[in-house]
Design a protein around this motif. Structure first.
Motif, short mmCIF file in Angstrom:
data_model
loop_
_atom_site.label_atom_id
_atom_site.label_comp_id
_atom_site.label_asym_id
_atom_site.label_seq_id
_atom_site.Cartn_x
_atom_site.Cartn_y
_atom_site.Cartn_z
N UNK A 19 0.82 -1.22 0.00
CA UNK A 19 0.00 0.00 0.00
C UNK A 19 0.85 1.27 0.00
N UNK A 20 2.18 1.12 -0.08
CA UNK A 20 3.05 2.29 0.03
C UNK A 20 2.89 3.23 -1.15
N UNK A 21 3.04 4.52 -0.87
CA UNK A 21 3.14 5.55 -1.91
C UNK A 21 4.59 5.54 -2.40
N UNK A 22 4.82 5.25 -3.70
CA UNK A 22 6.20 5.10 -4.18
C UNK A 22 7.08 6.32 -3.94
N UNK A 66 19.11 16.02 0.30
CA UNK A 66 19.09 15.82 1.76
C UNK A 66 17.66 15.80 2.28
N UNK A 67 17.48 15.24 3.43
CA UNK A 67 16.19 15.11 4.12
C UNK A 67 15.28 14.14 3.39
N UNK A 68 14.84 14.50 2.16
CA UNK A 68 13.93 13.64 1.41
C UNK A 68 14.02 14.04 -0.05
N UNK A 69 14.38 13.07 -0.89
CA UNK A 69 14.61 13.39 -2.30
C UNK A 69 13.35 13.84 -3.02
N UNK A 70 12.18 13.35 -2.57
CA UNK A 70 10.93 13.70 -3.24
C UNK A 70 10.20 14.85 -2.53
N UNK A 71 10.34 14.95 -1.23
CA UNK A 71 9.57 15.94 -0.49
C UNK A 71 10.30 17.26 -0.28
N UNK A 72 11.65 17.24 -0.36
CA UNK A 72 12.39 18.50 -0.17
C UNK A 72 11.97 19.57 -1.17
N UNK A 73 11.76 19.24 -2.49
CA UNK A 73 11.26 20.28 -3.40
C UNK A 73 9.92 20.86 -2.97
N UNK A 74 9.07 20.04 -2.35
CA UNK A 74 7.78 20.55 -1.87
C UNK A 74 8.00 21.57 -0.76
N UNK A 75 8.91 21.26 0.17
CA UNK A 75 9.21 22.21 1.24
C UNK A 75 9.79 23.52 0.68
N UNK A 83 9.54 12.37 8.91
CA UNK A 83 10.07 12.16 10.26
C UNK A 83 9.96 10.71 10.70
N UNK A 84 8.78 10.12 10.54
CA UNK A 84 8.56 8.78 11.10
C UNK A 84 8.22 7.71 10.07
N UNK A 85 8.09 8.10 8.79
CA UNK A 85 7.86 7.12 7.73
C UNK A 85 6.42 6.84 7.42
N UNK A 86 5.48 7.41 8.16
CA UNK A 86 4.06 7.18 7.89
C UNK A 86 3.28 8.47 8.14
N UNK A 87 2.23 8.73 7.34
CA UNK A 87 1.48 9.98 7.49
C UNK A 87 0.41 9.87 8.57
N UNK A 88 -0.13 11.03 8.96
CA UNK A 88 -1.25 11.05 9.91
C UNK A 88 -2.57 10.78 9.22
N UNK A 89 -2.63 11.06 7.92
CA UNK A 89 -3.85 10.86 7.14
C UNK A 89 -3.56 9.95 5.97
N UNK A 90 -4.57 9.19 5.50
CA UNK A 90 -4.37 8.43 4.27
C UNK A 90 -4.23 9.39 3.09
N UNK A 91 -3.80 8.86 1.97
CA UNK A 91 -3.52 9.73 0.84
C UNK A 91 -4.77 10.44 0.32
N UNK A 92 -5.92 9.75 0.37
CA UNK A 92 -7.14 10.41 -0.09
C UNK A 92 -7.51 11.58 0.83
N UNK A 93 -7.10 11.49 2.12
CA UNK A 93 -7.34 12.61 3.03
C UNK A 93 -6.51 13.83 2.63
#
Length: 723
Positions: free
Chosen positions: A95-98, A268-277, A328-338
């Motif tokens: 179920x992981x988001x790639x 650094x930090x996250x290859x996919x999420x750092x551009x979002x930040x 930070x912990x590898x899993x989100x607080x909400x599912x992806x549809x949220x």
């Protein structure tokens, strides 16, 4: 309906364009369903158990493909190929988001494991359940719609909603660059949701190559969405760069996309999420620049404030609930549809901004088009749901969809329209009551004040101010920020800012309503003015008759009076007649200086034979002072009533009269000496004469007071003056 230029001079109405966009979106969803149906499927629904670290069975749809031995909550510990090779499923989360992996090599390893599992299942294999027994499995030939997870429908529903909003804004304003950026962003949002909805439907595994392609498409569409939002912020309400901001953002987009697709450099930090930040930080910087540029433009700042609230609150919520927890912990607080649901609220916020502040110069007819489009789309979606889930025959499903939408959607639509646009259904009797109120203000001369009160109650503007510009009809200005309404009397107009206390802009409906109210009130006012003119003509006829008949007889009597006593009576009667004739003309205005000089001469003529000295002092405002007929008559009678009282109840040697005025009031004071002790004790000066003076002053909106200090009596009268 107004047509808009779209491409190369081709013209297409907004509603057909939106219909074509919706048809394309539905066709893509249908293609996604066909693609999903062709993916490997065992007839199971699979989740991941974080405690055990293995996939678990959540639902069994087709038990015959798993020999009936795989039950709900079974742990899938391994896959055994026909050759006897054992592939452990420990740590493999289907179920992981790639793009949730922090580094490229970890993602690549996940794709390789997914490919290995898919190839084994395609050749024929067994599942190791709970680490104890093997269950032979085979792939199903087809997959029903009821086996698709709710995430698929939710993702496509939110994507379709956002796409409809962006497309509708583009259909309304195709030439507006900011509208194009919003449409491009919504297209990226929709495509991202579409790719995402495909790989969330994977069961145990999907080909790593296919999964990588879907993930790359999802990331590309997501980056299009985010960079288009940045371009929109840099464009609206004004461009912050000399060159098009899209140029710089396109370069940055290509760099990020090439790095992800080619996996060149691990960030650094996250290859996919750092551009979002980084993009969120860039958005803050752009917002700061826009905020400074709009400090002297309140309309632009109001629209900017709404847009920034929508962007930063929604995007910030997405960061806090999804991106940062994964980092930070590898899993989100909400599912992806949220996350998708939260992000879609950004575009709903844009839609509300269009309704309230006309973002992108879109008028509120846009909402009408969009609501009708949504009504037609609702029928299609309900029809598909009835066919897919309830197995209803197509003709019956279509009829049920029409009934459902007609009974539920359209009443809700009407309620939402009234709430969003501020329309409360002005009723005919309210219009009649307002016109009657205006007509009732004609005799008092307060028509314009009443007109302002009526407009205030009708629209509840944030502010209202008079303007001197000549306005012949109601008109909107600054995209509905203000509405100019002509005055009913004289030239000039009233300028209303922001309807309903600043909650919304003025619309064409408001302009039409105000224009109708103005025209009806103007007609009624003309009727009343004609009546007033008729009354005035009748008054003038009465004055002429009094002057020619009664006045002539009194003048003859004055000339033929046998002695001074009868002459004085005739003279006083003639003076009273003249004052009465003047009083009939309520609108007559007299010069105050001339009146005061006449009073002084008349007082001297009366006091000189009696040996009483008269001191006359006046300190009037430099502005010309005027009296109405009623003011002139009452002030004269107050003055000479006070002189008569002084002569009758005292033995004055001197009478002093003081007149002074400012911008608002006139003060008349008469002081006389010669008051003896017996007169003060008897209070003879507080008789009918003083009551008459107080009554006359009250009629003029003022006051009159009397006081005695020793041998000196004082009468002081204050009245408001004509502005």
């Amino acid at each position: 309906m107004a047509y808009q230029s779209v491409f190369n001079g081709t013209r297409i109405a907004p509603l057909p364009l939106m219909g074509a966009g919706a048809a394309l979106a539905l066709l893509l969803i249908l293609s996604a369903l066909v693609f999903i149906e062709r993916q490997p499927w065992l007839g199971l629904g699979v989740d991941y158990d974080n405690e055990s670290g293995f996939p678990i069975v959540s639902v069994v749809y087709e038990p015959q493909h798993a020999a009936g031995s795989v039950r709900q909550d079974s742990r899938l510990t391994a896959i055994i190929s026909d050759r006897g090779d054992r592939i452990s499923l420990e740590g493999f989360d289907p179920t992981l988001e790639p793009s949730g992996f922090a580094h490229f090599d970890v993602q690549k390893h996940y794709f390789e494991r997914s490919t290995e599992i898919t190839e084994v299942l395609a050749e024929g294999a067994s599942l190791e359940v709970d680490g104890e027994h093997r269950v032979p499995v085979s792939l199903a030939k087809g997959r029903g719609l009821d086996s698709l997870p709710a995430d698929f429908w939710l993702l496509n529903l939110f994507g379709l909603l956002v796409w409809a909003i962006g497309l509708s804004v583009f259909a309304a304003r195709p030439g507006e660059r900011a509208a194009r950026m919003l449409c491009l962003s919504s297209a990226g949002f929709y495509v991202s949701c579409l790719f995402n909805s495909i790989y969330v439907c994977r069961e145990l595994a999907m080909s790593g190559e296919t999964l990588a392609s879907l993930s790359a498409g999802n990331r590309a569409a997501l980056l299009v969405m985010l960079f288009a939002i940045l371009a929109l912020m840099a464009r609206f309400p004004g461009c912050i760069t000399r060159r098009p901001p899209e140029l710089y953002l396109t370069v940055a987009f290509c760099l990020v996309l090439v790095n992800e697709w080619q996996q060149l450099v691990d960030l650094p930090v996250h290859s996919f999420f750092l551009p979002v930040y980084i993009m969120y930080a860039a958005g803050i910087a752009i917002a700061f620049v826009q905020w400074r540029k709009t400090r002297n433009y309140p309309v632009d700042r109001a629209a900017l404030k709404w847009m920034l609230l929508a962007v930063f609150i929604i995007m910030g919520t997405g960061l806090v609930t999804y991106y940062i927890p994964i980092t930070v912990r590898g899993s989100p607080l909400l599912p992806e549809w949220g996350l998708v649901a939260i992000a879609s609220m950004l575009y709903v916020g844009f839609a509300l901004g269009i309704i309230r502040y006309r973002l992108f110069q879109v008028d509120r007819w846009w909402l009408t088009i969009w609501i009708w489009f949504l009504g037609g789309l609702s029928i299609v979606l309900v029809d598909m749901a009835l066919i897919a889930y309830l197995k209803v025959q197509p003709p019956v499903a279509l009829m049920g969809a029409v009934i459902f939408v007609g009974w539920l959607y359209f009443p809700v639509r009407q309620w939402a329209w009234e709430g969003l646009t501020g329309g409360k259904g002005r009723r005919q009797h309210q219009l009649v009551r307002m016109v009657e109120e205006i007509a009732g203000a004609v005799p008092s001369g307060e028509v314009n004040d009443t007109w302002q009160s009526v407009l205030t109650r009708s629209f509840d503007p944030a502010s209202i101010q008079p303007i001197e510009n000549r306005v012949s009809e109601v008109r909107l200005g600054e995209n509905g920020t203000r509405m100019d309404v002509p005055l009913l009397e004289h030239n000039g107009a009233l300028r209303l800012f922001y309807a309903h206390g600043g909650k919304r802009l003025f619309s064409t409906d408001d302009r039409e309503y105000a224009e109708n109210l103005f025209q009806v009130s103007r007609r009624i006012l003309r009727v009343h003015q004609a009546e007033m003119e008729a009354v005035q003509q009748e008054r003038q006829r009465i004055v002429r008759d009094l002057h020619d008949d009664v006045g002539g007889q009194l003048l003859s009597l004055l000339r033929q009076a046998p002695d001074d006593y009868y002459g004085s009576l005739a003279r006083n009667a003639l003076q009273s007649l003249r004052e009465s004739m003047k009083a009939i003309d309520n609108d007559a205005i007299q010069d105050a200086s001339g009146c005061i000089d006449d009073w002084q001469a008349e007082a001297e003529e009366r006091l000189f034979p009696l040996g009483v000295n008269l001191d006359w002092s006046k300190q009037l405002n430099t502005a010309p002072l005027q009296f109405s007929v009623r003011q002139a008559i009452n002030l004269r009678r107050i003055l000479f009533e006070a002189i008569s009282n002084a002569l009758q109840h005292a033995s004055p040697r001197r009478i002093s009269v003081y007149l002074k005025s400012d911008d608002n009031y006139l003060e008349l004071t008469l002081v006389n000496d010669g008051v003896d002790q017996s007169t003060r004790h008897k209070g003879l000066l507080r008789g009918r004469g003083l009551n008459n003076m107080q009554t006359r002053a009250s009629e003029l909106g003022g006051m009159s007071e009397f006081s005695i200090d020793g041998e000196v009596a004082n009468v002081r009268t204050v009245i408001p003056i004509i502005p």
